[in-house]
Design an enzyme around this catalytic site. Sequence first.
Site, mmCIF file in Angstrom:
data_model
loop_
_atom_site.group_PDB
_atom_site.id
_atom_site.type_symbol
_atom_site.label_atom_id
_atom_site.label_comp_id
_atom_site.label_asym_id
_atom_site.label_seq_id
_atom_site.Cartn_x
_atom_site.Cartn_y
_atom_site.Cartn_z
ATOM 1 C CG ASP A 1 -1.932 1.126 1.227
ATOM 2 O OD1 ASP A 1 -2.266 1.616 0.131
ATOM 3 O OD2 ASP A 1 -2.395 1.519 2.305
ATOM 4 C CB SER A 2 0.216 4.773 -0.743
ATOM 5 O OG SER A 2 -0.935 4.950 0.046
ATOM 6 C CE1 TYR B 1 2.824 6.008 -3.028
ATOM 7 C CE2 TYR B 1 1.751 4.159 -4.118
ATOM 8 C CZ TYR B 1 2.866 4.706 -3.510
ATOM 9 O OH TYR B 1 4.005 3.966 -3.398
ATOM 10 N N GLY B 2 -3.007 9.299 -3.201
ATOM 11 C CA GLY B 2 -4.306 9.722 -3.718
ATOM 12 C C GLY B 2 -4.336 11.076 -4.394
ATOM 13 C CB CYS C 1 -2.693 0.971 -2.675
ATOM 14 S SG CYS C 1 -2.758 2.739 -3.052
ATOM 15 C CG ASN C 2 -9.381 1.032 -2.648
ATOM 16 O OD1 ASN C 2 -10.340 0.571 -3.254
ATOM 17 N ND2 ASN C 2 -9.079 0.676 -1.405
ATOM 18 C CB THR C 3 -4.604 5.361 -5.072
ATOM 19 O OG1 THR C 3 -5.425 6.045 -4.117
ATOM 20 C CG2 THR C 3 -4.088 6.356 -6.093
ATOM 21 C CD GLU D 1 -1.929 7.729 7.928
ATOM 22 O OE1 GLU D 1 -1.107 8.666 8.033
ATOM 23 O OE2 GLU D 1 -1.887 6.861 7.045
ATOM 24 C CB CYS E 1 -9.668 4.618 1.278
ATOM 25 S SG CYS E 1 -8.113 5.015 2.126
ATOM 26 C CB THR E 2 -7.104 -0.352 2.904
ATOM 27 O OG1 THR E 2 -5.978 0.406 2.446
ATOM 28 C CG2 THR E 2 -7.529 -1.329 1.822
ATOM 29 C CG HIS E 3 -6.192 4.954 5.874
ATOM 30 N ND1 HIS E 3 -5.396 4.611 4.810
ATOM 31 C CD2 HIS E 3 -5.374 5.548 6.786
ATOM 32 C CE1 HIS E 3 -4.158 4.998 5.059
ATOM 33 N NE2 HIS E 3 -4.108 5.565 6.240
#
Length: 270
Positions: free
Chosen positions: A10-11, A42-43, A73-75, A152, A186-188
């Site tokens: 992921d980013s 990255y978004g 990473c979805n992006t 975060e 988004c994985t967050h």
Amino acid sequence: MDNRPIGVFDSGLGGLTGVRELAKLLPGEDIVYFGDTARTPYGSRSRDTILRYGKQDIEFLLSKGVKAILCACNTVSSTLPETYTDALPVPFVGVVRAAAAAAAARSASGRIGIIATAATVRSGSYEAAIRPLRADARLTAQACPLFVPVIENGYLDRRNPITVTLAREYLAPIRAAGVDTLILGCTHYPLIAGTIADEMGPGVTLVDSGAEGALALRRLLEERDLLCGRVQGGNLSFYVSDSGENFAEIGALFLGRDLSGGIHPYTLLE
């Protein structure tokens, strides 16, 4: 059977929610995670930059001898072309297609919402993945740029006024569209799934892109007889492109376990 590790990238930190689900599904498998913490997020990057970064992340995992790769990473998942991922020497699963398939299957009305980074929304990748599966789909996408920094910084309580205020504003057009299914693109976002669920109401199904990616990867490994055969004892290794201190602290929130001492800094070459 194949004892090589599974690679996940992921980013930054968000992909750890995918690792968490993968470790639950396949507790005997070794997992190597790479987070590009020096260049996150990255978004907000250009498509060319996202492509370059994603390919570098994949090359790093291949250098670790992985047997399959989960792009958490979805992006990146929404940007890398299939001509590239299909040509990789190991199986590749991106979270976008996995989550899109789950949402298309679970939505009763075809009204599906998508919340994600600006780059993922701009790419139209979820729409492109859902349309062939649901011709009747009516999609509403919303970028939620402030969710990641809020998460975060630890504002995870479902009643936190900052998180609740952001969710109320971001989700207003999704609610107005009457969706019955919402993709957390988004994985967050699973870390504030409670707040999102409260705002959307009990009639809306949330689709966790990281969890769906982990499920899709497990099915692929089973189909290709690539599982290691162990039922427990898998080892988790973490690599980051910046200092591991913040990663350890915040990553513990994502995984629910102490990460100190198990993180390896690695500098990607441009």
